[in-house]
Motif scaffolding. Structure first.
Motif, PDB file in Angstrom:
ATOM      1  N   GLU A  29       0.802  -1.230   0.000  1.00  0.00           N
ATOM      2  CA  GLU A  29       0.000   0.000   0.000  1.00  0.00           C
ATOM      3  C   GLU A  29       0.830   1.273   0.000  1.00  0.00           C
ATOM      4  OE1 GLU A  29      -3.826   1.930   2.384  1.00  0.00           O
ATOM      5  OE2 GLU A  29      -2.528   0.473   3.394  1.00  0.00           O
ATOM      6  N   HIS A  30       1.898   1.313   0.756  1.00  0.00           N
ATOM      7  CA  HIS A  30       2.761   2.501   0.776  1.00  0.00           C
ATOM      8  C   HIS A  30       4.215   2.103   0.517  1.00  0.00           C
ATOM      9  CE1 HIS A  30      -0.747   4.278   2.990  1.00  0.00           C
ATOM     10  NE2 HIS A  30      -0.478   5.247   2.127  1.00  0.00           N
ATOM     11  N   LEU A  35       6.057   6.367  -4.127  1.00  0.00           N
ATOM     12  CA  LEU A  35       6.802   7.605  -3.880  1.00  0.00           C
ATOM     13  C   LEU A  35       6.406   8.689  -4.875  1.00  0.00           C
ATOM     14  CD1 LEU A  35      10.443   6.345  -3.161  1.00  0.00           C
ATOM     15  CD2 LEU A  35       8.697   7.029  -1.513  1.00  0.00           C
ATOM     16  N   THR A  36       6.085   9.887  -4.337  1.00  0.00           N
ATOM     17  CA  THR A  36       5.646  10.983  -5.208  1.00  0.00           C
ATOM     18  C   THR A  36       6.428  12.279  -5.004  1.00  0.00           C
ATOM     19  OG1 THR A  36       3.889  11.450  -3.596  1.00  0.00           O
ATOM     20  CG2 THR A  36       3.290  10.119  -5.520  1.00  0.00           C
ATOM     21  N   GLY A 101      -4.778  11.669   4.501  1.00  0.00           N
ATOM     22  CA  GLY A 101      -5.555  10.955   3.489  1.00  0.00           C
ATOM     23  C   GLY A 101      -4.809   9.727   3.013  1.00  0.00           C
ATOM     24  N   SER A 102      -4.636   9.626   1.698  1.00  0.00           N
ATOM     25  CA  SER A 102      -3.937   8.469   1.128  1.00  0.00           C
ATOM     26  C   SER A 102      -2.419   8.626   1.153  1.00  0.00           C
ATOM     27  CB  SER A 102      -4.383   8.253  -0.323  1.00  0.00           C
ATOM     28  OG  SER A 102      -4.000   9.358  -1.140  1.00  0.00           O
ATOM     29  N   VAL A 103      -1.930   9.777   1.651  1.00  0.00           N
ATOM     30  CA  VAL A 103      -0.502  10.087   1.613  1.00  0.00           C
ATOM     31  C   VAL A 103       0.141   9.858   2.976  1.00  0.00           C
ATOM     32  CG1 VAL A 103       1.231  11.880   1.220  1.00  0.00           C
ATOM     33  CG2 VAL A 103      -0.815  11.772  -0.231  1.00  0.00           C
ATOM     34  N   VAL A 104       1.183   9.053   2.988  1.00  0.00           N
ATOM     35  CA  VAL A 104       2.013   8.861   4.173  1.00  0.00           C
ATOM     36  C   VAL A 104       3.315   9.614   3.950  1.00  0.00           C
ATOM     37  CG1 VAL A 104       3.483   7.155   5.336  1.00  0.00           C
ATOM     38  CG2 VAL A 104       1.047   6.721   5.044  1.00  0.00           C
ATOM     39  N   ARG A 119       4.454   9.174   0.180  1.00  0.00           N
ATOM     40  CA  ARG A 119       4.076   7.872  -0.381  1.00  0.00           C
ATOM     41  C   ARG A 119       2.553   7.860  -0.504  1.00  0.00           C
ATOM     42  NH1 ARG A 119       7.875   3.282   0.884  1.00  0.00           N
ATOM     43  NH2 ARG A 119       9.878   4.215   1.501  1.00  0.00           N
ATOM     44  N   ASP A 120       2.077   7.920  -1.728  1.00  0.00           N
ATOM     45  CA  ASP A 120       0.642   8.037  -1.992  1.00  0.00           C
ATOM     46  C   ASP A 120       0.106   6.714  -2.534  1.00  0.00           C
ATOM     47  OD1 ASP A 120      -1.929   8.715  -2.672  1.00  0.00           O
ATOM     48  OD2 ASP A 120      -1.381  10.464  -3.874  1.00  0.00           O
ATOM     49  N   SER A 121      -0.795   6.086  -1.778  1.00  0.00           N
ATOM     50  CA  SER A 121      -1.342   4.796  -2.212  1.00  0.00           C
ATOM     51  C   SER A 121      -2.216   4.916  -3.454  1.00  0.00           C
ATOM     52  CB  SER A 121      -2.148   4.160  -1.074  1.00  0.00           C
ATOM     53  OG  SER A 121      -3.246   4.988  -0.708  1.00  0.00           O
ATOM     54  N   GLN A 122      -2.526   6.150  -3.869  1.00  0.00           N
ATOM     55  CA  GLN A 122      -3.291   6.366  -5.094  1.00  0.00           C
ATOM     56  C   GLN A 122      -2.391   6.789  -6.262  1.00  0.00           C
ATOM     57  OE1 GLN A 122      -6.595   5.593  -5.266  1.00  0.00           O
ATOM     58  NE2 GLN A 122      -6.131   4.810  -3.222  1.00  0.00           N
ATOM     59  N   SER A 123      -1.084   6.671  -6.110  1.00  0.00           N
ATOM     60  CA  SER A 123      -0.180   7.066  -7.189  1.00  0.00           C
ATOM     61  C   SER A 123      -0.406   6.172  -8.412  1.00  0.00           C
ATOM     62  CB  SER A 123       1.279   6.966  -6.747  1.00  0.00           C
ATOM     63  OG  SER A 123       1.655   5.611  -6.620  1.00  0.00           O
ATOM     64  N   ALA A 124      -0.254   6.767  -9.582  1.00  0.00           N
ATOM     65  CA  ALA A 124      -0.486   6.012 -10.812  1.00  0.00           C
ATOM     66  C   ALA A 124       0.498   4.856 -10.957  1.00  0.00           C
ATOM     67  CB  ALA A 124      -0.375   6.943 -12.014  1.00  0.00           C
TER      68      ALA A 124
END
Length: 267
Positions: A29-30, A35-36, A101-104, A119-124
């Protein structure tokens, strides 16, 4: 009619299981596919790109100031961040610190400087991931080598995937093997449970594979022999993201051949 021998069939099936486990681990998940961003912490409390709160470091400790409107929570325990929180790390340590939110937000110490990565679990990169592209299994790129342990570990300076982050490697010995009539001597680091880690360049880099790769070898046998299976060569996280600080090989860890086995360039 297949001409594959029972032994190659067995090894291929083991490799398939290895690949399935590798893809599952990457899709966490993360994990590394999420990584963003990468930013150094400022010296005085300041905003940073894309995150609420005020962030800073005095060189020894990292600090974050946030209030209820910032909607930040601690990753461990989930308590809301209200006021000032601090954390202290040693070089090369990391901590999944706070979440929005979805970002750690990962706090880390690199080259004795504090950094944060999101670290965004919604990253493309994660949501579109199915599997790492690989070369087909090639039994001709499995070799028996000899491990020659150094009298004492050697610490050497290396570069990393981030030009602002110098690195070091602790080398424990050389793995010696022959490929296409050439003898190679590659320096190895100690891995978990007695295994060896070899980071290497080869002629596929930046063509069909990433900038460099690594392969983990099992614990050396009592006679010093090791199996060098390049089908198990994998990418460092920096192959998937611009925000890695992964170690580069020593200059001497260069194979002047096309190692078309293991993981290909995912980008």
């Amino acid at each position: 009619m297949s001409t594959q021998t029972p032994e190659v069939t067995r090894l291929t099936e083991r490799w398939d299981r290895f690949r399935a486990g590798r893809n599952t681990a990457l899709a966490s998940e993360h994990g590394w596919l999420t990584l963003t961003s990468f930013q150094w912490l400022p010296d005085a409390p300041s905003t940073v790109d894309g995150l609420p709160g005020l962030w800073s470091t005095d060189g020894t400790t990292a600090a974050l100031t946030a209030g209820p409107d910032d909607s930040l929570t601690l990753v461990e325990g989930g308590a809301p961040v209200s006021g000032i929180i601090t954390a202290t790390l040693q070089d090369e340590e990391s901590l999944l610190w706070v979440q929005s939110g979805s970002v750690v937000v990962e706090l880390g110490m690199r080259a004795n400087r504090y950094m944060i990565r999101t670290r965004d679990s919604q990253s493309a990169t994660l949501t579109q991931f199915t599997a790492v592209p690989v070369f087909g299994y090639n039994p001709e790129l499995v070799f028996t080598g000899i491990f020659e342990r150094y009298p004492e570990p050697r610490e050497v300076d290396i570069t990393t995937a981030n030009p602002e982050v110098p690195g070091t490697a602790v080398l424990v010995g050389d793995v010696v093997f022959e490929l296409a009539g050439t003898t190679y001597r590659l320096a190895a680091e100690q891995g978990p449970l007695g295994s060896l880690i070899v980071t290497f360049f080869d002629d596929t880099n930046n063509v069909s594979s990433s900038h460099w790769r690594k392969v983990e070898l099992t614990r050396p046998r009592p006679d010093g022999t090791v199996t060098v299976d390049f089908n198990r060569a994998i990418n460092y996280p920096s192959a998937f993201t611009d925000y890695g600080t992964c170690p580069a090989p020593m200059d001497g860890n260069r194979i002047n051949a096309t190692i078309e086995a293991g993981e290909r360039n995912p980008r």
